[in-house]
Design a protein around this motif. Sequence first.
Motif, short mmCIF file in Angstrom:
data_model
loop_
_atom_site.label_atom_id
_atom_site.label_comp_id
_atom_site.label_asym_id
_atom_site.label_seq_id
_atom_site.Cartn_x
_atom_site.Cartn_y
_atom_site.Cartn_z
N ASN A 10 0.88 -1.26 0.19
CA ASN A 10 0.34 -0.13 0.01
C ASN A 10 0.62 1.36 0.00
N SER A 11 1.52 1.79 -1.13
CA SER A 11 2.06 2.73 -1.10
C SER A 11 1.95 4.09 -1.00
N ASP A 12 0.38 4.15 -0.90
CA ASP A 12 -0.64 5.46 -0.35
C ASP A 12 0.23 5.81 1.12
N ALA A 13 0.25 4.16 1.45
CA ALA A 13 0.15 4.32 3.66
C ALA A 13 1.50 4.36 3.43
N ASP A 15 4.07 6.69 1.47
CA ASP A 15 4.13 7.93 0.88
C ASP A 15 3.64 8.45 2.56
N LYS A 16 2.44 8.60 3.38
CA LYS A 16 1.65 8.98 4.45
C LYS A 16 2.48 9.17 5.71
N ALA A 17 3.12 7.67 6.57
CA ALA A 17 3.19 7.94 7.16
C ALA A 17 4.88 8.09 6.78
N ALA A 19 5.25 10.81 4.99
CA ALA A 19 5.08 12.37 5.38
C ALA A 19 5.39 12.52 6.48
N ASP A 20 4.53 12.06 7.04
CA ASP A 20 3.99 12.29 9.06
C ASP A 20 5.20 11.83 10.00
#
Length: 90
Positions: A10-13, A15-17, A19-20
């Motif tokens: 899950n590249s979106d997850a 990427d979000k992690a 970024a956070d």
Amino acid sequence: MTTEPASLINSDALDKALADITAIEDPVARERAARDLQTALTEAIAEPLTRTKGVRQQAVLELRQTLTLTKVAALLDLSVGRVDQLAKGK
């Protein structure tokens, strides 16, 4: 293959992690959060990687029953040395 390898991640997850984590102001906390994520990712893929290695070894050993190392290497688009390593479970 019925499942594309990229769909397993899950590249979106991720990427979000990332970024956070990148947004964490304190460099000590940011490094620790990045380390924790890295550890979690490593642990999550360790067992599937081991199983995948075994599947590859078995496939190579099956091919080696009837083909030379050179022919297996050409068929798999690998070097002869790599095919030999896979056959030995390395």
